[in-house]
Enzyme design. Structure first.
Site, PDB file in Angstrom:
ATOM      1  N   SER A  71       0.797  -1.232   0.000  1.00 34.00           N
ATOM      2  CA  SER A  71       0.000   0.000   0.000  1.00 34.00           C
ATOM      3  C   SER A  71       0.827   1.279   0.000  1.00 34.00           C
ATOM      4  O   SER A  71       0.273   2.365  -0.214  1.00 34.00           O
ATOM      5  CB  SER A  71      -0.949   0.010   1.204  1.00 34.00           C
ATOM      6  OG  SER A  71      -2.006  -0.892   0.996  1.00 34.00           O
ATOM      7  N   LYS A  74       0.537   3.516  -2.976  1.00 32.21           N
ATOM      8  CA  LYS A  74      -0.580   4.449  -3.129  1.00 32.21           C
ATOM      9  C   LYS A  74      -0.122   5.901  -3.033  1.00 32.21           C
ATOM     10  O   LYS A  74      -0.759   6.795  -3.598  1.00 32.21           O
ATOM     11  CB  LYS A  74      -1.657   4.150  -2.082  1.00 32.21           C
ATOM     12  CG  LYS A  74      -2.257   2.748  -2.214  1.00 32.21           C
ATOM     13  CD  LYS A  74      -3.136   2.393  -1.025  1.00 32.21           C
ATOM     14  CE  LYS A  74      -3.655   0.965  -1.122  1.00 32.21           C
ATOM     15  NZ  LYS A  74      -4.463   0.569   0.061  1.00 32.21           N
ATOM     16  N   TYR A 198      -3.492  -2.292 -10.455  1.00 28.51           N
ATOM     17  CA  TYR A 198      -3.421  -2.128  -8.995  1.00 28.51           C
ATOM     18  C   TYR A 198      -2.620  -3.256  -8.344  1.00 28.51           C
ATOM     19  O   TYR A 198      -1.750  -3.008  -7.499  1.00 28.51           O
ATOM     20  CB  TYR A 198      -4.840  -2.085  -8.435  1.00 28.51           C
ATOM     21  CG  TYR A 198      -4.922  -1.971  -6.931  1.00 28.51           C
ATOM     22  CD1 TYR A 198      -4.569  -0.790  -6.284  1.00 28.51           C
ATOM     23  CD2 TYR A 198      -5.355  -3.043  -6.154  1.00 28.51           C
ATOM     24  CE1 TYR A 198      -4.644  -0.684  -4.910  1.00 28.51           C
ATOM     25  CE2 TYR A 198      -5.435  -2.938  -4.780  1.00 28.51           C
ATOM     26  CZ  TYR A 198      -5.079  -1.765  -4.158  1.00 28.51           C
ATOM     27  OH  TYR A 198      -5.152  -1.666  -2.797  1.00 28.51           O
ATOM     28  N   TYR A 250      -4.418   3.570   8.262  1.00 32.66           N
ATOM     29  CA  TYR A 250      -5.759   2.998   8.436  1.00 32.66           C
ATOM     30  C   TYR A 250      -6.323   3.349   9.814  1.00 32.66           C
ATOM     31  O   TYR A 250      -6.301   4.502  10.217  1.00 32.66           O
ATOM     32  CB  TYR A 250      -5.735   1.493   8.188  1.00 32.66           C
ATOM     33  CG  TYR A 250      -5.152   1.130   6.850  1.00 32.66           C
ATOM     34  CD1 TYR A 250      -5.711   1.628   5.669  1.00 32.66           C
ATOM     35  CD2 TYR A 250      -4.028   0.311   6.731  1.00 32.66           C
ATOM     36  CE1 TYR A 250      -5.170   1.310   4.422  1.00 32.66           C
ATOM     37  CE2 TYR A 250      -3.495  -0.015   5.484  1.00 32.66           C
ATOM     38  CZ  TYR A 250      -4.076   0.495   4.341  1.00 32.66           C
ATOM     39  OH  TYR A 250      -3.547   0.185   3.129  1.00 32.66           O
ATOM     40  N   VAL A 268       1.246  -3.717   4.019  1.00 34.88           N
ATOM     41  CA  VAL A 268       1.225  -5.016   4.700  1.00 34.88           C
ATOM     42  C   VAL A 268       2.459  -5.858   4.392  1.00 34.88           C
ATOM     43  O   VAL A 268       2.639  -6.929   4.971  1.00 34.88           O
ATOM     44  CB  VAL A 268      -0.055  -5.823   4.383  1.00 34.88           C
ATOM     45  CG1 VAL A 268      -1.278  -5.095   4.910  1.00 34.88           C
ATOM     46  CG2 VAL A 268      -0.169  -6.106   2.890  1.00 34.88           C
TER      47      VAL A 268
END
Length: 314
Positions: A71, A74, A198, A250, A268
């Site tokens: 992630s 991103k 993605y 998050y 992760v």
């Protein structure tokens, strides 16, 4: 008599001291196992790299060992999307913390297919759709990879095909999110093309040293301080940092802001990219995750490094 101010902490010595302390914590946390290719990563690994805006570097441990960016990618696709379409992106994705799981579909339904922010999965998929627009998946994947290579000043960064295949084979919730947004007309390219892009962007392999270098432009309002090249406008760079601060971890974003006090984005794969405005970029990696999916030892290392260096935006 006025006391002399305390000298600034020595970066090399501080990084080494924090790294040695982390050696006692290696193996803590739980390696991500819902992506089979990540489950085999050695949970005892730990690396850290710091690069300052003046070019000073400090490293510890497995700083040159590649890991799966996940992630953290991103941050870079958001940078690319803002460069491509600017403020119009915010009509398709929000800027608020979600307060829900990163792959929640309940919230997406309640908000009519507009994801809460660019760092939860649904929001990141919309951002990838913006990066993909008008191109094939292969072209967009190559562009994302080449952008990372340029920012990191390293041509070895590449996609881990095994991880990408593993993500595609298990990414049922991401397919659900993308199709749901397609139903609300918030997905412009074919779902399969968007998700292939993605999955591949999340499967890029990068080292702490490369990741810190790649994120350094965010420490200087969008300008690479070592080359002078403008990567992103100052306004957009501030926006990216703000979203990293409020949404980058998050459900633990508030806790990270409280303990570390710096913009950061986790993945992760066990990596975390952290920005110290006007000073440095920091990357840590330790595969064991805490209960909310962030690197347990990496987070601890950043808490101690930031405290000792006196780094905080507050």
């Amino acid at each position: 008599m006025t006391e002399a101010p305390n000298p600034a902490p020595n970066l090399q010595e501080t990084v080494a001291a924090v790294g040695r302390e982390m050696d006692a914590h290696r193996g803590e946390g739980k390696v991500a196992d819902y992506i089979p290719a990540l489950a085999r990563v050695d949970g005892n690994r730990f690396g850290m790299a710091v690069i300052t805006t003046s070019g000073e570097t400090a490293e510890y441990g497995d700083a040159w060992m590649p890991f799966s960016i996940q992630s953290i990618s991103k941050v870079f696709t958001l940078t690319m999307a803002l460069s491509r379409i600017g403020e119009s992106l915010w009509g398709r994705v929000g800027r608020e913390p979600s307060g829900s799981r990163f792959n929640s579909i309940v919230q997406l339904e309640a908000e009519k297919g507009v994801p809460r922010n660019p760092f939860i999965n649904a929001g990141a998929i919309v951002v990838t759709d913006a990066v993909l627009a008008g191109r094939t998946s292969a072209e967009a994947i190559a562009d994302i990879r080449d952008t990372l290579r340029k920012l990191a000043d390293n041509e070895t960064i590449d996609v881990d095909r095994e991880v990408a295949s593993s993500e595609a084979a298990t990414g049922f919730r991401n397919y659900a999110l993308a199709n749901f947004m397609r139903g609300f007309d918030n997905m412009h390219s074919p779902v399969e093309e968007v998700l292939q892009t993605y999955f591949h962007q999340c499967s890029l392999r990068i080292t702490c040293r490369q990741l810190a270098r790649a994120g350094l432009f965010l420490a200087k309002e969008g300008q690479d301080p070592l080359t002078g090249e403008r990567i992103l406008s100052p306004e957009h760079a501030r926006r990216v940092n703000a979203i990293m601060m409020t949404c980058g971890h998050y459900d633990a974003s508030g806790e990270f802001a409280f303990q570390v006090g710096l913009p950061g984005k986790s993945g992760v794969g066990g990596g975390i990219l952290t920005v110290v405005p006007d000073k440095a970029a920091v990357a840590v990696w330790s595969p064991g995750l805490n209960e909310v999916g962030n690197s347990q030892v990496g987070t601890l290392a950043l808490e101690r490094l930031a405290a000792r260096m006196g780094w905080s935006v507050f």
